[in-house]
Structures are given as C-alpha cells and as structure tokens.
Design a protein around this motif. Structure first.
Motif, mmCIF file in Angstrom:
data_model
loop_
_atom_site.group_PDB
_atom_site.id
_atom_site.type_symbol
_atom_site.label_atom_id
_atom_site.label_comp_id
_atom_site.label_asym_id
_atom_site.label_seq_id
_atom_site.Cartn_x
_atom_site.Cartn_y
_atom_site.Cartn_z
ATOM 1 N N GLY A 310 0.793 -1.219 0.000
ATOM 2 C CA GLY A 310 0.000 0.000 0.000
ATOM 3 C C GLY A 310 0.827 1.272 0.000
ATOM 4 N N ARG A 311 2.142 1.161 -0.123
ATOM 5 C CA ARG A 311 2.998 2.342 -0.101
ATOM 6 C C ARG A 311 3.069 3.013 -1.475
ATOM 7 N NH1 ARG A 311 8.249 0.321 3.467
ATOM 8 N NH2 ARG A 311 7.111 -0.009 5.442
ATOM 9 N N VAL A 312 3.302 4.324 -1.464
ATOM 10 C CA VAL A 312 3.423 5.091 -2.695
ATOM 11 C C VAL A 312 4.803 4.845 -3.300
ATOM 12 C CG1 VAL A 312 3.436 7.379 -3.734
ATOM 13 C CG2 VAL A 312 1.791 6.835 -1.916
ATOM 14 N N ILE A 313 4.846 4.483 -4.568
ATOM 15 C CA ILE A 313 6.109 4.238 -5.268
ATOM 16 C C ILE A 313 6.517 5.444 -6.109
ATOM 17 C CG2 ILE A 313 7.236 2.789 -6.999
ATOM 18 C CD1 ILE A 313 5.460 0.508 -6.129
ATOM 19 N N ALA A 314 5.558 6.019 -6.830
ATOM 20 C CA ALA A 314 5.871 7.141 -7.728
ATOM 21 C C ALA A 314 4.633 7.996 -7.915
ATOM 22 C CB ALA A 314 6.377 6.624 -9.072
ATOM 23 N N LYS A 315 4.870 9.250 -8.338
ATOM 24 C CA LYS A 315 3.791 10.193 -8.639
ATOM 25 C C LYS A 315 4.151 10.989 -9.883
ATOM 26 C CE LYS A 315 1.681 11.141 -4.109
ATOM 27 N NZ LYS A 315 1.314 12.210 -3.150
ATOM 28 N N SER A 316 3.117 11.433 -10.570
ATOM 29 C CA SER A 316 3.301 12.339 -11.702
ATOM 30 C C SER A 316 2.181 13.365 -11.686
ATOM 31 C CB SER A 316 3.282 11.556 -13.025
ATOM 32 O OG SER A 316 3.540 12.409 -14.119
ATOM 33 N N ILE A 317 2.527 14.643 -11.895
ATOM 34 C CA ILE A 317 1.565 15.749 -11.807
ATOM 35 C C ILE A 317 1.100 16.134 -13.211
ATOM 36 C CG2 ILE A 317 1.158 18.052 -10.889
ATOM 37 C CD1 ILE A 317 1.833 15.985 -8.777
ATOM 38 N N PHE A 318 -0.192 16.441 -13.328
ATOM 39 C CA PHE A 318 -0.779 16.827 -14.605
ATOM 40 C C PHE A 318 -1.453 18.188 -14.480
ATOM 41 C CE2 PHE A 318 -0.301 12.304 -14.557
ATOM 42 C CZ PHE A 318 0.140 12.003 -15.836
ATOM 43 N N ASP A 319 -2.058 18.640 -15.581
ATOM 44 C CA ASP A 319 -2.632 19.989 -15.621
ATOM 45 C C ASP A 319 -4.036 20.056 -15.047
ATOM 46 O OD1 ASP A 319 -0.283 20.679 -16.919
ATOM 47 O OD2 ASP A 319 -1.154 20.433 -18.914
ATOM 48 N N SER A 320 -4.699 18.936 -14.921
ATOM 49 C CA SER A 320 -6.073 18.924 -14.422
ATOM 50 C C SER A 320 -6.362 17.557 -13.805
ATOM 51 C CB SER A 320 -7.053 19.224 -15.560
ATOM 52 O OG SER A 320 -8.366 19.334 -15.074
ATOM 53 N N GLU A 321 -7.569 17.382 -13.307
ATOM 54 C CA GLU A 321 -7.961 16.112 -12.704
ATOM 55 C C GLU A 321 -7.817 14.969 -13.699
ATOM 56 O OE1 GLU A 321 -11.937 16.543 -11.418
ATOM 57 O OE2 GLU A 321 -11.536 18.167 -10.005
ATOM 58 N N VAL A 322 -7.236 13.868 -13.269
ATOM 59 C CA VAL A 322 -7.075 12.690 -14.128
ATOM 60 C C VAL A 322 -8.342 11.856 -14.004
ATOM 61 C CG1 VAL A 322 -5.687 10.660 -14.620
ATOM 62 C CG2 VAL A 322 -4.584 12.746 -13.771
ATOM 63 N N THR A 323 -9.141 11.830 -15.065
ATOM 64 C CA THR A 323 -10.480 11.240 -15.004
ATOM 65 C C THR A 323 -10.558 9.818 -15.554
ATOM 66 O OG1 THR A 323 -10.993 12.292 -17.126
ATOM 67 C CG2 THR A 323 -11.600 13.490 -15.113
ATOM 68 N N SER A 324 -9.621 9.409 -16.395
ATOM 69 C CA SER A 324 -9.663 8.056 -16.969
ATOM 70 C C SER A 324 -8.272 7.661 -17.433
ATOM 71 C CB SER A 324 -10.656 7.979 -18.136
ATOM 72 O OG SER A 324 -10.326 8.932 -19.121
#
Length: 508
Positions: A310-324
C-alpha cells in the motif's frame, strides 16, 4: 489453347473488329484500343480465352515466348477465378476485390509498426500507405467514389467527421451479422442506484462486476444460471472505477470517498484500504507486474502504489484532474485523460514504477470537457497498428493511432460527434476484427438505447441499436468470448445481451 478466328476487316481509322471463339464468346471492338468481351454463357470461365486475348500472336514475335506468356496468363486468370469464388464478395465491387487479392500474406497476424506523423485536425481521416491500410478501403470507400485517390501519399487527408444524433436509423443495408443479437441473456436489478462502471474479468466470459453510486461493488456470474456471487460494501460514496487483477483473484476499486480498496473475491472481503487527500477517479493494475497499482485522482496526479504494502512508489503531476486511464499491453505506457479534454502518454518503468510524461494531445475545441473513456487496443486493421479510443462528456468519440516506438505519440485518425450528454457516458471498442467490417464502437445513450457505430462510414454511422433499458445507459462492456455484451443504466439495471450465433466468419 483455344482457337480464335477473327475477321480482320479493321481499318487504320478505327473500323469495327469481330472475333468468334470456339467457346461461345463474341468479341466486339472499335480499333486497337478497345476490346469488349461479351460472354454468352454465364458459366463459361475458360482462362485460355483471356490468355490469348491478352497475349495475341504477331508475325514477328517469338512463338516460344508467346506460349510461355499465355501459359502464365492462363494460370493467373484461373487463380483469379478461384479467389473470386473464395472471397464471397457479398455484393462488393471490383475495388474491394482488388484490395482483397493485394492483401499481404498472414495479414491477420501481422504487426506493422506505426510511424510518427503530425496529429490531424478533429474530424479528419488520414490514409496510410502501408499494405494493411489498403484493406480499409473495402468498407471506408464506396465503389461510387473517385478511387484514383487510392494511391495518394500518406499525408493526404479526407474529411471524415460526422455529426449525428443517437436516434439516427441504422443504415439500410441491414445489420452486420457479427453484431446481431438474439436478445437478453439475463438481467441484474438488485442495485437501486446508478451503475457507474461495468467490466468483465480478464480472459473471462462469465465473471462480471459493476460499481454503483451508492458505493457498492457487485460481482456476478452470467453463466447458466446467472447468479450474484458477492456484493462488496465499504465505500461511502460513488465507485468511480475498478480493475481486476490478471488472475481475477482481486479487485482494486477507486471512489469519490478518497479511498482505494483492494478486495479478495474468493472471500468477499476488503483486505486493504489506501487513503488519499482527494477523490480517486480511475485505477488500473499493471498488466505485467500486478504488484503495481496506478490511480488517477482529482488532485491532478497519477500515483503508483505497491499492491502488497500500500505504499506510494511514484507520482506524476498533470494539468487537471485525471479522469480516466488505460495501459498498453506491455505496461510500458499509460494513456490518461483529464478534466480539460487533454490526453497524455506516460511512460512507466515496469521494474521500479517510475513515471515520466511523454506527450500530450490537446483538443482544438474551444470548450473543454472531461474525458470519460480511454481504451487501448493493441492492433487495428484500420490503422495498421495499435489504436486508442477516447470519449468526452459532450459526446465526442476520437480514434487515434499510437506510435509505440515514439513513446506513445498519438495521431488523430477520425472523430465522431454525437449529441451532447448530461451524464458521463462511456464507450468501448467492439472486439471483432475483420476485413469485411470497419472500426466498430459501442456506447450507451441518454435515450435508453445502446448504439453501435462504425467510425469508417461518413454517413449512416449508426449500424445497430439495442432497446431494453428504460433509463439512460451509462456504461457498456464486452466479455472475453465476445458472445456477451453488458450494459447498465442510471437506475442500476444491468442487462447482459447475447450475440447471435451465425455461420458468418468474422475473419476471412
């Protein structure tokens, strides 16, 4: 060889010529440039006649070379007759037959890589110069069109957009046999709220699950007799998405209650809860390494979790809400859509889970709508390689080719504008591949019907519809065996439709 007796009364200025063969054929012509063959008997298919006509003898020609040439032409004509009979053209014209006989060997299993090109404008179709692209002419071009454009360069574009309503009548030629249905197989109506997501299990024809806006997940078996296996309760708000593990032992679900839950299906228990800071909107297991769980959220992020810890491995930021989102078949790429109508290609390391944004496709439309569907397909005859389907809340369907060798670069192939939607309605590829069929999409509608669209037809795009729901149909899903289609509506009714059994062969 067949004897050909001719009356050589042809004058230099183009007099009439008549030849009579011993096989019952009369040949009439005007000058040397025109020869018209009229076969009196429809059952006469002697290839020797055509070989003599195509290679006539002259006084100064080599008889040996003429004999060899006629022999080869006779073999070719006979082969063409057999191909024509084997093809079962079903009323198609010469152009479709020509494209069929030009197909490469083992074209059904061939994987031609896609190449990068400049993304096209919305509502346009780009022809490619690959051998498989010629196959698409069978359905995407009518015989009445100017077919001289068949040899156009790959940068030529032809307008292919269509603005239609869901109530358009299916085309008059009749429903495609592969997408005819015998009726309803079963109905599940124990859910009393809107079904927001619906899926069959991986490589499974019978396992079906759906999530609802009341936070429940229902797992069913659609084989005879259809039964509800479990109703998984734990989310306090809408189930926004879920995904099966590769062995169908687990389900990972995301919810508007800001949590991700992992369920063990055999026990019907929630074995892990991952808390977030914003609504979790979409979720996928990695197709190769099921220990990675990718989640898109309303905080403009894609987060990769370790399934075991359940630990976070990686993240990536986008310009808006990721819907699909959706993975490619290798797991190297993630395709995701956001609330502003943008589509992203993101590379993912299958060993470490690290994410890296590669490309972004931004719609040219002034109004921005959330992406409700992102679905990847590893191969399409129409594009000659991998493709991506997207659907926006305003009713726009877009069809992209994917350049895997350029980290998932997207090229818009064609788009279809349906009537605007109030609800978030999802679409899906139709799974069958065939030369005789186009690129079929199935989607729900707010008029309570399920519609089938062929993106290759500029007119009469709707080819079939299923009527049975009383309320807007929000989601649809195919099973692995392609014999069941499930659809769910705003009031929680799930209908499983059974596809008709037919002797029609989908693949030639």
């Amino acid at each position: 060889m067949a004897e050909v007796t001719s009356m050589n009364n042809c004058s230099k200025d183009g007099g009439a010529t008549e030849a009579v063969t011993n096989n019952g054929c009369t040949i009439n012509g005007t000058g040397k440039d025109m020869i018209k063959v009229t076969v009196k008997k429809a059952n006469v298919k002697d290839p020797e006649i055509f070989s003599c006509l195509l290679q006539p003898a002259s006084s100064d020609s080599d008889l040996d070379s003429i004999g060899v040439r006629r022999f080869l032409l006779a073999r070719k004509a006979e082969s063409g007759v057999h191909r024509r009979l084997d093809w079962r053209c079903n009323g198609k014209g010469y152009v479709a037959y020509r494209n069929y006989i030009r197909r490469p060997r083992n074209w059904e299993n061939s994987q031609i890589p896609s190449y990068p090109s400049t993304p096209g404008n919305s509502g346009r179709w780009m022809l490619t110069s690959s051998p498989l692209s010629r196959l698409s002419e069978v359905e995407s071009w009518s015989s009445s069109k100017d077919l001289r454009s068949g040899a156009l360069a790959s940068n030529h574009r032809t307008s292919f957009s269509s603005s239609i309503s869901d109530s358009d009548h299916p085309r008059g030629q009749g429903v495609e046999p592969a997408y005819s249905f015998v009726g309803m197989h079963c109905i599940f109506d124990q859910c009393k709220s809107a079904v927001t997501v619906l899926k069959f299990g991986h490589m499974s024809s019978d396992l079906l699950a759906y999530g609802a806006s009341d936070g429940t997940l229902t797992v069913c078996n659609v084989s005879d007799p259809p039964t509800v296996i479990n109703q998984l309760k734990g989310h306090s708000k809408d189930v926004t998405d879920f995904d099966f593990s590769s062995n169908n032992q687990y389900i990972a679900s995301s919810s508007a209650d800001k949590t991700v839950r992992v369920w063990e299906l055999s026990k019907g228990l929630c074995i892990r809860v991952i808390y977030g800071v914003s609504p979790q909107l979409c979720i996928r297991f990695h197709p190769v390494n099921n220990n990675f769980l990718s989640v898109g959220n309303a905080n403009k992020e894609i987060t990769v979790f370790n399934f075991s810890t359940g630990r976070v491995i990686a993240k990536s930021i986008f310009d808006s809400e990721v819907t699909s989102m959706d993975h490619d078949h290798t797991g190297h790429l993630i395709f995701c859509g956001d609330a502003q109508g943008c589509i992203y290609s993101v590379t993912m390391d299958s060993h470490t889970g690290a994410l890296s944004r590669s490309h972004r496709y931004r719609s040219s439309s002034k109004q921005k709508f959330p992406i409700t569907t992102v679905q990847y397909r590893s191969f399409s005859l129409l594009a000659g390689g991998p493709v991506l389907l997207t659907c926006t809340k305003d009713g726009s369907l877009s069809f992209f080719s994917v350049a895997l060798e350029v980290e998932g670069y997207l090229t818009l192939r064609c788009s279809l504008k349906l009537t605007p939607r109030i609800h978030s309605i999802r679409a899906s590829f139709c799974p069958l591949l065939s030369l005789n069929k186009g690129e079929y999409i199935v989607a729900g509608s707010e008029d309570s019907n399920v519609y089938f669209y062929d993106l290759t037809r500029p007119k009469h795009t709707c080819v079939n519809k299923l009527q049975g729901h009383r309320f807007p149909v929000l989601v649809v899903a195919w099973n692995h065996g392609e014999n069941f289609l499930a659809s769910a509506d705003l009031y929680g009714v799930v209908i499983v439709w059974k596809r008709a059994k037919t002797s029609y062969k989908g693949n030639i």
